[in-house]
Design a protein around this motif. Structure first.
Motif, short mmCIF file in Angstrom:
data_model
loop_
_atom_site.label_atom_id
_atom_site.label_comp_id
_atom_site.label_asym_id
_atom_site.label_seq_id
_atom_site.Cartn_x
_atom_site.Cartn_y
_atom_site.Cartn_z
N ASP A 573 0.78 -1.19 -0.03
CA ASP A 573 -0.04 0.02 0.06
C ASP A 573 0.78 1.25 -0.12
N GLY A 574 1.84 1.13 0.54
CA GLY A 574 2.84 2.36 0.77
C GLY A 574 4.08 2.38 1.27
N ILE A 575 4.55 3.49 1.82
CA ILE A 575 5.99 3.49 2.34
C ILE A 575 5.87 4.31 3.30
N LEU A 576 6.56 4.18 4.71
CA LEU A 576 6.76 4.97 5.68
C LEU A 576 8.24 5.54 5.67
N LEU A 577 8.19 6.59 5.77
CA LEU A 577 9.69 7.50 5.67
C LEU A 577 9.91 8.26 6.86
N GLU A 578 11.16 8.41 7.17
CA GLU A 578 11.59 9.50 8.14
C GLU A 578 12.63 10.33 7.89
N ARG A 579 12.48 11.59 8.26
CA ARG A 579 13.48 12.70 8.07
C ARG A 579 13.70 13.64 8.63
N ASP A 580 14.79 13.95 9.68
CA ASP A 580 14.71 14.72 10.64
C ASP A 580 13.76 14.93 11.74
N HIS A 581 13.50 13.53 12.16
CA HIS A 581 12.50 13.51 13.18
C HIS A 581 11.04 13.70 12.46
N LYS A 582 10.82 14.00 11.30
CA LYS A 582 9.46 14.09 10.62
C LYS A 582 9.14 12.95 10.01
#
Length: 875
Positions: A573-582
């Motif tokens: 269904d999708g992808i979870l991404l994290e960057r700079d605590h976001k």
């Protein structure tokens, strides 16, 4: 010799007193005055061509070897024959006159025979076919005629034998069909013709030989070779083609039998192969293929009945393998025994193999493994030998080949014992009928099965240390500490240079020192870059070129730039991404979805089963910054608001929630099923959840949304498959319903399901049947029992008390009374045939009954001890 001959002639003619002219001519012959003799003879014969004396002297003239100008043995013989013929035909008075002059029929005959003797001597001294044939042609009435023929034929046969070709023998047979050597010549001709026309052996040459020489005695040998060569690969389609192309071949019957045993669809076999020639074989196998057979004994011989008691094999077998005594025969063969040796018959009792073997067992469809002192071989279930017993061991090598062991080394042979690989390997393994792994001196070589069947594997290369099947048609191979990928045909996909190879849906993730590379199943690079890390999914790949995660598609195109610290796939269904605590969600749309309001996102995948399919659905357990958890769909939509301290999937459709240390249940839609106020909640059957509180047990039924608060000493269990009746324990066991109402008193030591109205209960160390709807015990009491069958269709138990064993069914009631010393189910739980026995020790007899599931006696016998011991199961 000629001079001696002439003197003999003179002796016969000179004693005649009135034969002056003859004397004169003979004198001139003696004086070698041949011209005057010839002139005189010519004049005489011109006047009288039948003049006996002139003909006779003419014969002498041509027979004299001194007559160099006109010596002709053939002419001499011709005149001698003419003289004899004329002598026979002249007037008797003239004969008397000649005889008085000394010229008798005997003289003429002896002269003729002397000429024949000289001619044969000449032919024999020349000793040539032409010389003997000339004698035979010119001297058909000679005493030496048969001897000449014998000599000629012998010489001609010797010449044919010296050349020793089918042409030389054909020539001999055409020229001398009546010769004494004709039979030997014909046999040699047939053999050499067969060899010349079929070597080197090929299907085309064998076909042409059979067609061109249908009467050759080696036709059957040619048909045999054609069969073995054609079906050597032991593949179903080859047997199909063989019976179609060669229906008259003597081995077509064997090909038909292989078709039966190898065919996966026996039900439609007779429609698929309407030309199957052995209708009796087909009918009995179709009739009996699902029939279970049970042994019985009569007058010391063993036969078999079916589950209806019908005799399928008359009692003629001396013995059977012990395993057949303890259970039904469901295979298509029965192992027979005689004097500690084994053989086999089919389910109709037709002989497969005589009892000549130390061991017989199933090997592969259509084939039995046999063992003698000499070794191990194979026998076909249709009754013919496949591989003579001369191997140390035989094992199936996939569907088409056989692993064989000789001198402690393994090789490969066909089902017709032709060598495929020599006996020089420590081990051989076959994968999916596609490749064979050959082990030798600690190294491995890979050989495609197709090449093995075609005898194309000559010198396998041993360089591998390991292998593993990947994506069904490929191999992951290992050399030392390096790995690669090759197709089962041997084509290199990934060279053996990688640190590791990992199978993924799209192909392979290959690890090198410089990083990870993606390959598709065609062996092509998805991306030429070496990544530090790769996370594959069904649709795309998470990649880490340096220190950040990005996403590429199946073609290697970057669809999310490598800017993110973490990456997790939410199923497809999708992808979870994290960057700079976001935190962000990518749901295969143009823009990312901001999920930064959550402190933690955990992906959970649930599986839902439907009638025709199974779906895998991803969810996200989301924790917010106030440490409360809720549930999102795989696409980021909110299903359950964040209000629980902790949340986890307890089943694929139900969540266990924790609120302030208390447990409850919530559905995927957020509906509270059980309020969080219990110490423990766990699922244990469909729709049922056990509840635990203060060492007491309760229950929740999700289907009816019924809750029974904890108050019982043990886990509540459903009464069989009922959603409304439960077995409960308060000290003892009783029955309650979902409304927590008592159905029976708590007075039983144990409760088991028997029927929807009757329980199997234990009370005061006895087992009984109790009707809980009308509150009374049925007239059945026994000391112990064991289940023979326990499913939704029927419950059957073997009961015991002091009087003996019996059988009780919840469907048919008391099947067998409790009065027998032993009861054995020879059939299946679903289709039992009970072997029931009772001994009459004082008479040395045994009462044996065969009883079906309804309690009907299908066979009854009274056996003497020696017969009983032949049939009893000793397990």
């Amino acid at each position: 010799m000629a001079r001696h001959f002439l003197l003999l002639v003179l002796f016969f003619v000179t004693f005649a007193a009135n034969a002056q002219n003859a004397k004169s001519l003979i004198k001139k012959l003696h004086e070698h005055n041949f011209e005057k003799v010839k002139s005189k003879l010519d004049k005489t014969l011109e006047k009288d061509s039948f003049n006996v004396v002139a003909l006779y002297i003419s014969s002498l003239y041509y027979a004299d070897t001194a007559n160099q100008t006109h010596y002709q043995s053939e002419s001499a013989y011709t005149y001698a024959l003419a003289a004899i013929e004329s002598f026979r035909n002249i007037d008797p008075k003239e004969q008397e006159k000649l005889e008085k002059d000394g010229l008798t029929h005997q003289v003429l005959t002896q002269h003729k025979e002397k000429l024949e003797q000289l001619a044969f001597h000449h032919a024999d001294s020349v000793h040539s076919l032409a010389a003997y044939q000339l004698f035979i042609d010119l001297y058909p009435t000679a005493i030496q005629f048969d001897q000449a023929i014998t000599q000629r034929d012998s010489l001609a046969y010797s010449q044919a034998k010296q050349e020793d070709s089918y042409e030389s023998y054909r020539k001999f047979l055409d020229a001398y069909p009546q010769a004494a050597q004709a039979e030997k010549a014909q046999a040699r001709y047939d053999l050499l013709l067969y060899r010349a026309k079929t070597n080197p052996v090929s299907i085309a040459k064998l076909e042409k030989f059979i067609q061109s020489y249908p009467n050759n005695p080696y036709r059957q040998e040619a048909e045999k070779k054609l069969y073995f060569l054609f079906v050597d690969q032991h593949q179903l389609h080859r047997y199909q083609e063989f019976v179609k192309r060669y229906p008259e071949n003597i081995y077509a019957e064997r090909a038909w039998k292989w078709l039966w045993f190898l065919s996966p669809d026996k039900i439609s076999f007779q429609y698929q192969y309407p030309d199957f020639p052995d209708k009796d074989f087909l009918n009995r196998h179709l009739t009996l293929q699902h029939t279970k057979l049970f042994p019985f004994v009569k007058e010391g011989k063993i036969g078999f009945i079916d589950s209806q008691g019908k005799e399928q094999i008359e009692p003629y077998l001396s013995g059977i393998q012990e395993d057949h005594l303890c259970e039904y025969v469901d295979q298509d063969f029965i192992i027979t025994e005689k004097l500690t040796l084994f053989g086999a018959v089919d389910k109709a009792g037709r002989k497969i193999a005589d009892c000549l073997y130390q061991h017989v067992e199933f090997f592969a469809p259509g084939a039995l493994k046999i063992q003698q002192k000499e070794g191990i071989g194979l026998y076909h279930k249709a009754g013919f030998s496949l591989i003579e017993p001369h191997y140390q061991a035989l094992e199936p090598a996939g569907s088409y080949l056989v692993k064989a062991k000789q001198n402690d080394k393994w090789g490969l042979v066909s089902y017709y014992d032709s060598l495929v690989l020599p006996f020089q390997y420590d081990r051989i393994e076959v994968l999916n009928d596609q490749v064979a792994a050959l082990y030798k001196a600690g190294k491995i070589a890979i050989a495609p099965i197709h090449d093995l069947l075609q005898r194309k594997v000559k010198d396998p290369v041993f360089g591998l240390d390991g292998y593993e099947l990947t994506h069904e048609n490929f191999l992951q191979v290992q050399k030392g500490d390096q790995y690669g990928i090759q197709s089962v045909e041997g084509r290199t996909i990934v060279p053996t240079e990688a640190l590791a190879v990992e199978e993924i849906t799209a192909g392979w993730l290959v690890h090198y020192q410089a990083g990870q590379v993606l390959y598709n199943k065609k062996g092509l690079l998805i991306s030429p870059l070496h990544y530090k890390d790769v996370l594959p999914s069904e649709k795309v790949f998470g990649v880490k070129p340096e220190d950040k995660w990005g996403v590429i598609d199946q073609k290697g195109q970057m669809i999310i730039q490598p800017l993110y610290d973490t990456l997790y796939f939410i199923g497809d269904d999708g992808i979870l991404l994290e960057r700079d605590h976001k935190k962000f969600g990518y749901f295969y749309q143009e823009n990312l979805t901001d999920l930064s309001k959550y402190s933690k996102l955990t992906v959970q995948v649930s599986t839902f089963h439907y009638e025709n399919k199974t779906d895998t659905v991803p969810f996200i357990i989301a924790r917010d910054k106030s440490r409360k958890e809720g549930l999102l769909t795989g696409k980021g939509n909110v299903l359950i608001q964040n209000k629980y301290n902790e949340m986890s999937f307890i089943t694929d459709s139900t969540l266990l929630v924790d609120q302030w240390g208390k447990k409850g249940l919530v559905s995927l839609r957020g509906k509270t099923m059980i309020a969080p106020r219990y110490q423990g909640v766990m699922p244990y059957e469909e729709h049922f959840y056990a509840i635990f509180q203060n060492k007491k047990f309760g229950l929740y039924n999700a289907r009816f949304n019924q809750l029974i608060n904890p108050g019982y000493d043990a886990l509540l269990k459903r009464y069989n498959s009922s959603d409304t009746l439960l077995i409960a324990k308060k000290g003892n066991f009783g029955l309650i319903n979902l409304a927590n109402e008592t159905i029976t008193p708590f007075q039983f030591d144990a409760i088991h399901y028997w029927s929807d109205s009757v329980m199997l209960v234990q009370q005061q160390a006895k087992w009984k049947l109790y009707n809980f709807q009308r509150n009374y015990f049925l007239p059945e009491t026994f000391d112990s029992f064991e289940y023979l069958r326990n499913d939704a269709h029927e419950v059957v138990i073997l009961t015991y008390r002091s009087t003996g064993y019996g059988v009780l069914s919840n469907r048919y009631g008391r099947i067998i009374q409790e009065e027998y010393s032993d009861i054995l189910n020879l059939g299946t739980p679903e289709e039992p045939v009970y072997f029931v026995e009772k001994s009459v020790s004082q008479a040395g007899l045994f009462i044996v009954l065969y009883i079906n599931q309804e309690g009907k006696i299908i066979k009854e016998q009274v056996l003497k001890e020696e017969d009983y011991e032949k049939i009893v199961c000793l397990d």
